[in-house]
Design a protein around this motif. Structure first.
Motif, PDB file in Angstrom:
ATOM      1  N   SER A 105       5.237  19.593  -7.154  1.00 19.66           N
ATOM      2  CA  SER A 105       5.400  18.750  -5.967  1.00 19.66           C
ATOM      3  C   SER A 105       4.232  17.784  -5.830  1.00 19.66           C
ATOM      4  CB  SER A 105       5.486  19.625  -4.706  1.00 19.66           C
ATOM      5  OG  SER A 105       5.431  18.834  -3.533  1.00 19.66           O
ATOM      6  N   HIS A 106       4.524  16.579  -5.332  1.00 16.17           N
ATOM      7  CA  HIS A 106       3.463  15.607  -5.093  1.00 16.17           C
ATOM      8  C   HIS A 106       2.570  16.013  -3.921  1.00 16.17           C
ATOM      9  CE1 HIS A 106       6.384  14.398  -2.023  1.00 16.17           C
ATOM     10  NE2 HIS A 106       5.395  13.765  -1.410  1.00 16.17           N
ATOM     11  N   LYS A 107       3.011  17.032  -3.164  1.00 16.02           N
ATOM     12  CA  LYS A 107       2.219  17.513  -2.036  1.00 16.02           C
ATOM     13  C   LYS A 107       1.193  18.563  -2.439  1.00 16.02           C
ATOM     14  CE  LYS A 107       5.997  16.628   1.229  1.00 16.02           C
ATOM     15  NZ  LYS A 107       6.941  17.212   2.215  1.00 16.02           N
ATOM     16  N   ASP A 108       1.203  18.928  -3.701  1.00 19.48           N
ATOM     17  CA  ASP A 108       0.250  19.918  -4.201  1.00 19.48           C
ATOM     18  C   ASP A 108      -1.076  19.218  -4.514  1.00 19.48           C
ATOM     19  OD1 ASP A 108      -1.175  21.925  -5.379  1.00 19.48           O
ATOM     20  OD2 ASP A 108       0.244  22.328  -6.996  1.00 19.48           O
ATOM     21  N   VAL A 109      -1.974  19.227  -3.532  1.00 24.23           N
ATOM     22  CA  VAL A 109      -3.276  18.564  -3.701  1.00 24.23           C
ATOM     23  C   VAL A 109      -4.420  19.548  -3.445  1.00 24.23           C
ATOM     24  CG1 VAL A 109      -2.400  16.258  -3.136  1.00 24.23           C
ATOM     25  CG2 VAL A 109      -3.214  17.752  -1.305  1.00 24.23           C
ATOM     26  N   LYS A 110      -4.165  20.822  -3.722  1.00 23.53           N
ATOM     27  CA  LYS A 110      -5.183  21.845  -3.469  1.00 23.53           C
ATOM     28  C   LYS A 110      -6.452  21.601  -4.278  1.00 23.53           C
ATOM     29  CE  LYS A 110      -1.729  25.473  -2.555  1.00 23.53           C
ATOM     30  NZ  LYS A 110      -0.550  24.744  -3.059  1.00 23.53           N
ATOM     31  N   ASP A 111      -6.316  20.995  -5.442  1.00 19.04           N
ATOM     32  CA  ASP A 111      -7.475  20.756  -6.290  1.00 19.04           C
ATOM     33  C   ASP A 111      -8.145  19.408  -6.010  1.00 19.04           C
ATOM     34  OD1 ASP A 111      -5.376  19.245  -7.186  1.00 19.04           O
ATOM     35  OD2 ASP A 111      -5.656  19.694  -9.313  1.00 19.04           O
ATOM     36  N   SER A 112      -7.670  18.686  -4.977  1.00 20.98           N
ATOM     37  CA  SER A 112      -8.260  17.391  -4.655  1.00 20.98           C
ATOM     38  C   SER A 112      -9.655  17.576  -4.056  1.00 20.98           C
ATOM     39  CB  SER A 112      -7.375  16.630  -3.670  1.00 20.98           C
ATOM     40  OG  SER A 112      -8.010  15.443  -3.232  1.00 20.98           O
TER      41      SER A 112
ATOM     42  N   LEU B  22       0.831  -1.213   0.000  1.00 20.20           N
ATOM     43  CA  LEU B  22       0.000   0.000   0.000  1.00 20.20           C
ATOM     44  C   LEU B  22       0.858   1.252   0.000  1.00 20.20           C
ATOM     45  CD1 LEU B  22      -2.707   1.486   0.257  1.00 20.20           C
ATOM     46  CD2 LEU B  22      -2.559   1.137   2.746  1.00 20.20           C
ATOM     47  N   ASP B  23       1.904   1.264   0.823  1.00 20.76           N
ATOM     48  CA  ASP B  23       2.786   2.432   0.926  1.00 20.76           C
ATOM     49  C   ASP B  23       3.462   2.728  -0.409  1.00 20.76           C
ATOM     50  OD1 ASP B  23       4.186   4.376   2.801  1.00 20.76           O
ATOM     51  OD2 ASP B  23       5.908   3.347   1.935  1.00 20.76           O
ATOM     52  N   ILE B  24       4.017   1.703  -1.040  1.00 17.93           N
ATOM     53  CA  ILE B  24       4.714   1.896  -2.317  1.00 17.93           C
ATOM     54  C   ILE B  24       3.742   2.298  -3.419  1.00 17.93           C
ATOM     55  CG2 ILE B  24       6.004   0.737  -4.154  1.00 17.93           C
ATOM     56  CD1 ILE B  24       7.373  -0.918  -1.998  1.00 17.93           C
ATOM     57  N   ALA B  25       2.626   1.583  -3.528  1.00 20.02           N
ATOM     58  CA  ALA B  25       1.658   1.868  -4.586  1.00 20.02           C
ATOM     59  C   ALA B  25       1.090   3.273  -4.458  1.00 20.02           C
ATOM     60  CB  ALA B  25       0.524   0.843  -4.543  1.00 20.02           C
ATOM     61  N   SER B  26       0.749   3.664  -3.236  1.00 17.02           N
ATOM     62  CA  SER B  26       0.164   4.981  -3.002  1.00 17.02           C
ATOM     63  C   SER B  26       1.108   6.105  -3.407  1.00 17.02           C
ATOM     64  CB  SER B  26      -0.209   5.113  -1.521  1.00 17.02           C
ATOM     65  OG  SER B  26      -0.606   6.426  -1.211  1.00 17.02           O
ATOM     66  N   HIS B  27       2.353   6.030  -2.953  1.00 22.78           N
ATOM     67  CA  HIS B  27       3.307   7.106  -3.231  1.00 22.78           C
ATOM     68  C   HIS B  27       3.799   7.085  -4.678  1.00 22.78           C
ATOM     69  CE1 HIS B  27       3.364   7.261   1.181  1.00 22.78           C
ATOM     70  NE2 HIS B  27       3.741   8.509   1.016  1.00 22.78           N
ATOM     71  N   TRP B  28       3.942   5.907  -5.248  1.00 23.60           N
ATOM     72  CA  TRP B  28       4.384   5.849  -6.646  1.00 23.60           C
ATOM     73  C   TRP B  28       3.323   6.438  -7.572  1.00 23.60           C
ATOM     74  CZ3 TRP B  28       3.363   4.034 -11.528  1.00 23.60           C
ATOM     75  CH2 TRP B  28       4.444   3.986 -12.412  1.00 23.60           C
ATOM     76  N   LEU B  29       2.077   6.074  -7.347  1.00 23.12           N
ATOM     77  CA  LEU B  29       0.989   6.620  -8.157  1.00 23.12           C
ATOM     78  C   LEU B  29       0.865   8.126  -7.976  1.00 23.12           C
ATOM     79  CD1 LEU B  29      -1.822   3.927  -7.873  1.00 23.12           C
ATOM     80  CD2 LEU B  29      -0.948   4.905 -10.004  1.00 23.12           C
TER      81      LEU B  29
ATOM     82  N   ALA C 211      -4.932   9.391  -7.117  1.00 19.10           N
ATOM     83  CA  ALA C 211      -3.838   9.415  -8.092  1.00 19.10           C
ATOM     84  C   ALA C 211      -4.170   8.527  -9.289  1.00 19.10           C
ATOM     85  CB  ALA C 211      -2.542   8.959  -7.435  1.00 19.10           C
ATOM     86  N   ALA C 212      -4.782   7.380  -9.023  1.00 16.45           N
ATOM     87  CA  ALA C 212      -5.198   6.501 -10.120  1.00 16.45           C
ATOM     88  C   ALA C 212      -6.253   7.195 -10.981  1.00 16.45           C
ATOM     89  CB  ALA C 212      -5.754   5.190  -9.558  1.00 16.45           C
ATOM     90  N   ASP C 213      -7.182   7.900 -10.339  1.00 15.00           N
ATOM     91  CA  ASP C 213      -8.198   8.654 -11.077  1.00 15.00           C
ATOM     92  C   ASP C 213      -7.554   9.723 -11.964  1.00 15.00           C
ATOM     93  OD1 ASP C 213     -10.194   7.190  -9.926  1.00 15.00           O
ATOM     94  OD2 ASP C 213     -10.709   8.693  -8.405  1.00 15.00           O
ATOM     95  N   ALA C 214      -6.503  10.361 -11.448  1.00 16.04           N
ATOM     96  CA  ALA C 214      -5.809  11.397 -12.219  1.00 16.04           C
ATOM     97  C   ALA C 214      -5.137  10.797 -13.447  1.00 16.04           C
ATOM     98  CB  ALA C 214      -4.770  12.095 -11.335  1.00 16.04           C
TER      99      ALA C 214
ATOM    100  N   THR D 280       1.424  13.341 -10.342  1.00 16.30           N
ATOM    101  CA  THR D 280       1.959  14.701 -10.223  1.00 16.30           C
ATOM    102  C   THR D 280       2.745  15.070 -11.476  1.00 16.30           C
ATOM    103  OG1 THR D 280       2.114  14.539  -7.813  1.00 16.30           O
ATOM    104  CG2 THR D 280       3.485  16.208  -8.885  1.00 16.30           C
ATOM    105  N   PHE D 281       3.554  14.119 -11.945  1.00 12.94           N
ATOM    106  CA  PHE D 281       4.338  14.328 -13.166  1.00 12.94           C
ATOM    107  C   PHE D 281       3.417  14.577 -14.368  1.00 12.94           C
ATOM    108  CE2 PHE D 281       5.999  12.182 -17.009  1.00 12.94           C
ATOM    109  CZ  PHE D 281       7.065  13.012 -17.296  1.00 12.94           C
ATOM    110  N   LEU D 282       2.348  13.797 -14.474  1.00 14.04           N
ATOM    111  CA  LEU D 282       1.425  13.942 -15.600  1.00 14.04           C
ATOM    112  C   LEU D 282       0.688  15.278 -15.580  1.00 14.04           C
ATOM    113  CD1 LEU D 282      -0.218  10.382 -15.752  1.00 14.04           C
ATOM    114  CD2 LEU D 282       1.478  11.343 -17.329  1.00 14.04           C
ATOM    115  N   SER D 283       0.378  15.754 -14.380  1.00 16.99           N
ATOM    116  CA  SER D 283      -0.370  17.007 -14.265  1.00 16.99           C
ATOM    117  C   SER D 283       0.511  18.247 -14.353  1.00 16.99           C
ATOM    118  CB  SER D 283      -1.148  17.030 -12.946  1.00 16.99           C
ATOM    119  OG  SER D 283      -0.257  16.988 -11.838  1.00 16.99           O
TER     120      SER D 283
END
Length: 210
Positions: free
Chosen positions: A124-131, A105-112, A198-201, A117-120
């Motif tokens: 930073s992966h911490k930028d989730v203001k639009d979540s 879970l830890d690896i899958a969550s952070h990797w996704l 992240a999967a939805d993104a 983040t790269f695709l968008s």
């Protein structure tokens, strides 16, 4: 100009937060080498490394030494350290599938999260203001809340390794363990939410391409 260009990569490698990252890696190597022979020393070294995880970010902002390399180094070090610790617990306790599931879970969550983040195009992966999820926004948007969850998560794993029997005899220790369990549980919920969003993104990115 050639000399200046050649020096730039070296200067990033020698950023203070990145040097802290190298020290973390060395401490973790020593810690895991001693994990079965000296659990207390292992836990001390591992926890110091974890504390340094917060310091490198502070130094990066303080000295304006934020870098992509540093961010990647930090996350890879975190994920590998947590992975190694969970593998050790899976060897010591049963059912081992619990710890291996947490590792997955830890690896899958952070990797996704990193890949989405790269695709968008975010920095930073911490930028989730639009979540759309309030808990994920609260986690990355409030530094102290995130720190509590991360510290609680690591403390919960370490107490599992160290003081499982002592907990029953010490009320203060029992309270600390209960508090860490609460933070640990929140962290796992956030991991699930992060993985799903992240999967939805990633799926949304595919839909836009078509």
């Amino acid at each position: 100009m050639a000399n200046s260009s050649a020096q730039k990569p070296l200067s990033v490698y020698l950023y203070i937060p990145n040097i802290i990252g190298y020290i973390r890696i060395l401490m973790n190597c020593v810690a895991f080498a001693l994990c079965f022979s000296n659990k207390k020393l292992f836990s001390i070294l591992y926890f110091i490394s974890f504390v340094c995880d917060g310091l490198d970010g502070w130094f990066a902002r303080k000295f304006n030494q934020v870098s992509t390399f540093g961010a990647v180094l930090d996350m890879v070090t975190d994920r590998v350290s947590t992975a190694c610790l969970l593998v050790i617990l899976s060897k010591l306790y049963r059912p081992s599938l619990i710890f291996l599931s947490l590792l997955a879970l830890d690896i899958a969550s952070h990797w996704l999260q990193m890949y989405s983040t790269f695709l968008s195009g975010k920095a930073s992966h911490k930028d989730v203001k639009d979540s759309s999820n309030w808990l994920l926004r609260a986690y990355y948007g409030h530094r102290y809340f995130m720190a509590f969850c991360c510290v609680a998560c690591e403390a919960r794993i370490l107490t599992t390794l160290l003081v499982l029997d002592a907990v029953k005899e010490d009320s203060l220790l029992s309270f600390v363990v209960a508090l860490s369990l609460f933070g640990w549980a929140i962290k796992q919920v956030i991991n699930v939410i992060q993985m799903k969003t992240a999967a939805d993104a990633c799926v949304l990115h595919d839909m836009k391409r078509r």
